[in-house]
Design an enzyme around this catalytic site. Structure first.
Site, PDB file in Angstrom:
ATOM      1  N   LEU A  40      70.093  94.049  27.373  1.00 10.78           N
ATOM      2  CA  LEU A  40      71.136  95.355  27.417  1.00 10.78           C
ATOM      3  C   LEU A  40      70.695  96.124  28.561  1.00 10.78           C
ATOM      4  CD1 LEU A  40      70.909  96.223  23.492  1.00 10.78           C
ATOM      5  CD2 LEU A  40      73.103  95.252  24.812  1.00 10.78           C
ATOM      6  N   THR A  47      63.148  96.672  36.129  1.00 20.79           N
ATOM      7  CA  THR A  47      61.656  97.012  36.364  1.00 20.79           C
ATOM      8  C   THR A  47      60.671  95.785  36.153  1.00 20.79           C
ATOM      9  OG1 THR A  47      62.070  99.016  35.072  1.00 20.79           O
ATOM     10  CG2 THR A  47      59.776  98.217  35.391  1.00 20.79           C
ATOM     11  N   ASP A  69      73.461  96.009  40.115  1.00 22.53           N
ATOM     12  CA  ASP A  69      73.975  97.152  40.846  1.00 22.53           C
ATOM     13  C   ASP A  69      74.114  96.719  42.311  1.00 22.53           C
ATOM     14  OD1 ASP A  69      74.493  98.357  38.383  1.00 22.53           O
ATOM     15  OD2 ASP A  69      72.872  99.875  38.719  1.00 22.53           O
ATOM     16  N   SER A 113      74.578  90.296  31.769  1.00 22.59           N
ATOM     17  CA  SER A 113      75.525  88.937  31.590  1.00 22.59           C
ATOM     18  C   SER A 113      75.485  88.979  30.082  1.00 22.59           C
ATOM     19  CB  SER A 113      74.525  87.858  32.230  1.00 22.59           C
ATOM     20  OG  SER A 113      73.098  87.977  31.783  1.00 22.59           O
TER      21      SER A 113
END
Length: 211
Positions: A40, A47, A69, A113
């Site tokens: 999610l 990170t 992004d 995804s």
């Protein structure tokens, strides 16, 4: 010329490279593969991808991160967030990741995804074992929503974003992922170490054995 006709044209041929994947892997001292991080929004994929990239570099291993992004700023900037375009977004990522793996790199993808079928199609693009799907960051929605680093959950709850994964669009959990991790598995650095151990144990951090 119509694009569909072009795709089926007998004038298009696959050009085989003289330099093979194994040659590049020997030169790099590693095996090319794709590490597919899924989970999610707010689960920590980006990170972890960065920490893993750093950890691999510290071992003189060449990797590259494909971030969701980032790709929507360029390659996939013409796609929206409809089901159809989400599928095309992941298809393109799978094809690019395949090229990186063929070049002998360890390609780390960081994408929600959400749809199982899309991830499975990407797995099928690569030889068995070269697609490490999935490194599933199994972090509860409540925690992801509390983190909400981009403020997207707040917008989705307010109805300003439609079709947001986890709110009004489903996330389909992996059935047979290689690695599952959650908040109980420690810091991003510790999670990166877990993935490194997995790669090391399966020979990805060493050149292929030639006969």
């Amino acid at each position: 010329m119509d694009s569909l006709k072009l795709l089926s044209s007998p004038k298009i041929f696959w050009h085989k490279s003289v330099v093979k994947k194994q040659d590049r892997e020997i030169a790099l001292g590693q095996k090319g593969c794709v590490i597919w991080l899924t989970g999610l929004s707010g689960s920590g994929k980006s990170t972890l991808a960065c920490k893993l990239d750093q950890a691999l570099l510290s071992r003189n291993k060449l990797s590259y991160v494909l971030d969701g992004d980032n790709l929507r700023h360029g390659l996939n900037k013409n796609l929206d967030f409809s089901v159809k375009d989400r599928a095309e977004n992941i298809r393109r990522v799978g094809e690019v990741a395949k090229l990186f793996a063929d070049a002998g790199l360890i390609c780390i993808t960081s994408f929600i995804s959400p749809y199982r079928n899309d991830r499975n199609l990407c797995r099928k693009l690569l030889p068995p074992g070269d697609f490490i799907e999935e490194v599933y960051l199994k972090v509860p929605l409540s925690i992801c929503e509390k983190r909400d680093p981009k403020g997207l959950y707040k917008l989705a709850r307010a109805g300003k974003i439609k079709g947001f994964t986890g709110i009004d669009d489903p996330y389909e959990e992996p059935y047979d992922c290689e690695i599952t991790m959650g908040v109980e598995n420690g810091t991003p650095e510790e999670m990166a170490t877990t993935v490194i151990t997995f790669l090391d144990g399966r020979g990805y951090l060493a050149p292929p054995i030639t006969m």
